[in-house]
Motif scaffolding. Structure first.
Motif, PDB file in Angstrom:
ATOM      1  N   PHE A  94       6.799 -12.926  94.533  1.00  0.00           N
ATOM      2  CA  PHE A  94       5.413 -12.966  94.965  1.00  0.00           C
ATOM      3  C   PHE A  94       5.302 -13.577  96.356  1.00  0.00           C
ATOM      4  N   THR A  95       4.219 -13.260  97.066  1.00  0.00           N
ATOM      5  CA  THR A  95       3.904 -13.909  98.332  1.00  0.00           C
ATOM      6  C   THR A  95       3.127 -15.185  98.049  1.00  0.00           C
ATOM      7  N   VAL A  96       3.559 -16.288  98.633  1.00  0.00           N
ATOM      8  CA  VAL A  96       2.902 -17.570  98.416  1.00  0.00           C
ATOM      9  C   VAL A  96       1.456 -17.476  98.902  1.00  0.00           C
ATOM     10  N   PRO A  97       0.479 -17.868  98.075  1.00  0.00           N
ATOM     11  CA  PRO A  97      -0.925 -17.804  98.495  1.00  0.00           C
ATOM     12  C   PRO A  97      -1.162 -18.538  99.806  1.00  0.00           C
ATOM     13  N   GLY A  98      -1.925 -17.916 100.708  1.00  0.00           N
ATOM     14  CA  GLY A  98      -2.251 -18.525 101.989  1.00  0.00           C
ATOM     15  C   GLY A  98      -1.223 -18.280 103.071  1.00  0.00           C
ATOM     16  N   THR A  99      -0.159 -17.528 102.761  1.00  0.00           N
ATOM     17  CA  THR A  99       0.853 -17.207 103.764  1.00  0.00           C
ATOM     18  C   THR A  99       0.961 -15.694 103.909  1.00  0.00           C
ATOM     19  N   GLU A 100       1.627 -15.246 104.990  1.00  0.00           N
ATOM     20  CA  GLU A 100       1.791 -13.815 105.224  1.00  0.00           C
ATOM     21  C   GLU A 100       3.090 -13.274 104.640  1.00  0.00           C
ATOM     22  N   ASP A 101       4.181 -14.068 104.753  1.00  0.00           N
ATOM     23  CA  ASP A 101       5.466 -13.528 104.325  1.00  0.00           C
ATOM     24  C   ASP A 101       6.355 -14.525 103.601  1.00  0.00           C
ATOM     25  N   ASP A 102       5.846 -15.700 103.246  1.00  0.00           N
ATOM     26  CA  ASP A 102       6.636 -16.632 102.439  1.00  0.00           C
ATOM     27  C   ASP A 102       6.681 -16.112 101.010  1.00  0.00           C
ATOM     28  N   VAL A 140      11.675 -20.028  85.700  1.00  0.00           N
ATOM     29  CA  VAL A 140      12.685 -20.370  86.700  1.00  0.00           C
ATOM     30  C   VAL A 140      12.112 -19.985  88.064  1.00  0.00           C
ATOM     31  N   MET A 141      11.958 -20.968  88.947  1.00  0.00           N
ATOM     32  CA  MET A 141      11.382 -20.744  90.275  1.00  0.00           C
ATOM     33  C   MET A 141      12.473 -20.796  91.332  1.00  0.00           C
ATOM     34  N   THR A 142      12.479 -19.798  92.230  1.00  0.00           N
ATOM     35  CA  THR A 142      13.438 -19.746  93.328  1.00  0.00           C
ATOM     36  C   THR A 142      12.686 -19.484  94.634  1.00  0.00           C
ATOM     37  N   PRO A 143      12.454 -20.502  95.479  1.00  0.00           N
ATOM     38  CA  PRO A 143      11.809 -20.267  96.775  1.00  0.00           C
ATOM     39  C   PRO A 143      12.704 -19.395  97.652  1.00  0.00           C
ATOM     40  N   GLU A 144      12.098 -18.443  98.338  1.00  0.00           N
ATOM     41  CA  GLU A 144      12.843 -17.573  99.242  1.00  0.00           C
ATOM     42  C   GLU A 144      12.293 -17.675 100.661  1.00  0.00           C
ATOM     43  N   PHE A 145      11.742 -18.846 100.977  1.00  0.00           N
ATOM     44  CA  PHE A 145      11.229 -19.094 102.323  1.00  0.00           C
ATOM     45  C   PHE A 145      11.705 -20.468 102.769  1.00  0.00           C
ATOM     46  N   ASP A 146      11.810 -20.649 104.067  1.00  0.00           N
ATOM     47  CA  ASP A 146      12.294 -21.898 104.631  1.00  0.00           C
ATOM     48  C   ASP A 146      11.114 -22.719 105.119  1.00  0.00           C
ATOM     49  N   ASP A 147      10.870 -23.829 104.447  1.00  0.00           N
ATOM     50  CA  ASP A 147       9.769 -24.710 104.817  1.00  0.00           C
ATOM     51  C   ASP A 147      10.310 -25.860 105.669  1.00  0.00           C
ATOM     52  N   PRO A 164      15.404 -23.596  99.596  1.00  0.00           N
ATOM     53  CA  PRO A 164      15.449 -22.131  99.705  1.00  0.00           C
ATOM     54  C   PRO A 164      16.729 -21.563  99.106  1.00  0.00           C
ATOM     55  N   GLY A 165      16.585 -20.561  98.251  1.00  0.00           N
ATOM     56  CA  GLY A 165      17.734 -19.931  97.626  1.00  0.00           C
ATOM     57  C   GLY A 165      18.244 -20.634  96.391  1.00  0.00           C
ATOM     58  N   GLN A 166      17.759 -21.849  96.119  1.00  0.00           N
ATOM     59  CA  GLN A 166      18.121 -22.541  94.897  1.00  0.00           C
ATOM     60  C   GLN A 166      17.004 -22.370  93.866  1.00  0.00           C
ATOM     61  N   SER A 167      17.291 -22.756  92.616  1.00  0.00           N
ATOM     62  CA  SER A 167      16.324 -22.549  91.540  1.00  0.00           C
ATOM     63  C   SER A 167      16.064 -23.833  90.781  1.00  0.00           C
ATOM     64  N   VAL A 168      14.907 -23.891  90.140  1.00  0.00           N
ATOM     65  CA  VAL A 168      14.534 -25.038  89.326  1.00  0.00           C
ATOM     66  C   VAL A 168      13.752 -24.538  88.118  1.00  0.00           C
ATOM     67  N   GLY A 169      13.925 -25.209  86.986  1.00  0.00           N
ATOM     68  CA  GLY A 169      13.208 -24.826  85.776  1.00  0.00           C
ATOM     69  C   GLY A 169      11.843 -25.489  85.690  1.00  0.00           C
ATOM     70  N   TYR A 170      10.927 -24.843  84.975  1.00  0.00           N
ATOM     71  CA  TYR A 170       9.568 -25.368  84.782  1.00  0.00           C
ATOM     72  C   TYR A 170       9.148 -25.046  83.359  1.00  0.00           C
ATOM     73  N   GLN A 171       8.620 -26.049  82.646  1.00  0.00           N
ATOM     74  CA  GLN A 171       8.198 -25.871  81.261  1.00  0.00           C
ATOM     75  C   GLN A 171       6.710 -26.143  81.112  1.00  0.00           C
ATOM     76  N   ALA A 172       6.071 -25.412  80.202  1.00  0.00           N
ATOM     77  CA  ALA A 172       4.667 -25.645  79.878  1.00  0.00           C
ATOM     78  C   ALA A 172       4.462 -25.340  78.403  1.00  0.00           C
ATOM     79  N   PHE A 173       3.559 -26.103  77.765  1.00  0.00           N
ATOM     80  CA  PHE A 173       3.310 -25.970  76.335  1.00  0.00           C
ATOM     81  C   PHE A 173       1.866 -25.552  76.079  1.00  0.00           C
ATOM     82  N   PHE A 174       1.696 -24.652  75.104  1.00  0.00           N
ATOM     83  CA  PHE A 174       0.398 -24.090  74.746  1.00  0.00           C
ATOM     84  C   PHE A 174       0.232 -24.152  73.228  1.00  0.00           C
ATOM     85  N   ALA A 175      -0.994 -23.916  72.763  1.00  0.00           N
ATOM     86  CA  ALA A 175      -1.196 -23.748  71.325  1.00  0.00           C
ATOM     87  C   ALA A 175      -0.544 -22.452  70.877  1.00  0.00           C
ATOM     88  N   ALA A 176      -0.055 -22.436  69.653  1.00  0.00           N
ATOM     89  CA  ALA A 176       0.532 -21.212  69.107  1.00  0.00           C
ATOM     90  C   ALA A 176      -0.552 -20.143  68.975  1.00  0.00           C
TER      91      ALA A 176
END
Length: 215
Positions: A88-96, A117-124, A175-187
């Motif tokens: 996806f394109t990061v909101p508020g940017t043109e090509d990040d 699993v999130m992997t940034p593909e832009f250099d901040d 950039p190019g590395q990944s990190v996990g993210y967890q979220a919990f919801f009602a069944a």
């Protein structure tokens, strides 16, 4: 997208991870590599070289990563071992751009756990990008049951101000590395096998992501 009515049954969550947006948070799991293939199942997590050191004192681990003595382990997500992914394109940017993969959506008892699993593909400027940077945090992650016209938001602790999800500010990756993210919801309240996943209002949703059910 027009929001669907929110219908969540009251739920008491006991002994979930201390994950809320206001939590101090522990170290985030990061990854050395991020592939570019859309979806590749069956990849294994990198081996922990430290565990092979002659000075290592921890017990042997089983296939699930837990020590043979019964100590719980941590399951590190693999950016290639996902059931769905998109860039996806990061909101508020043109090509990040940022790549998100859905590792699993697991229903267990009265809760549902979403693993991303999130992997940034832009250099901040050489800085690690946070989940907060990558996603429009004016909206919440939402699971959508189109068949029954219901949506599920991240569980909120009694009293408000704390949600059962990873810390969006401190969950970061270079950039190019990944990190996990967890979220919990009602069944889910209904007998369904898939849901749609919305990460941000400005992005298309992941459609028909399969649910996994645990006893």
């Amino acid at each position: 997208m027009r929001h669907l009515p929110r219908r969540l049954a009251p739920i008491a969550v006991v002994s979930l991870l201390a994950l809320g947006a206001c939590s101090s948070g522990g170290p985030d799991a990061e990854f050395d590599d991020a592939g570019t293939a859309e979806t590749t199942a069956g990849a294994e997590s990198p081996a922990d070289d430290a565990a092979e050191s002659p000075d290592a004192t921890s017990g042997a681990t089983d296939e699930d990563g837990a020590e043979s003595g019964g100590t719980p382990g941590v399951d590190f997500p693999d950016p290639e071992d996902v059931v769905a992914d998109a860039t996806f394109t990061v909101p508020g940017t043109e090509d990040d751009e940022v790549r998100f993969g859905i590792e699993s959506i697991v229903v267990s008892g009265r809760t549902t756990e979403l693993r991303l699993v999130m992997t940034p593909e832009f250099d901040d400027g050489g800085k690690a990008a946070s989940f907060y940077d990558a996603v429009d945090r004016d909206t919440q992650i939402t699971l959508i049951d189109r068949e029954n016209l219901k949506e599920y938001r991240v569980l909120e602790a009694d009293g408000g101000g704390r949600w059962y999800e990873s810390d969006a500010v401190h969950t970061k990756a270079l950039p190019g590395q990944s990190v996990g993210y967890q979220a919990f919801f009602a069944a889910p309240e209904d007998d369904i096998t898939t849901v749609d996943v919305k990460l941000a209002d400005s992005w298309p949703v992941f459609e028909d992501v399969p649910l996994t059910f645990e006893d």
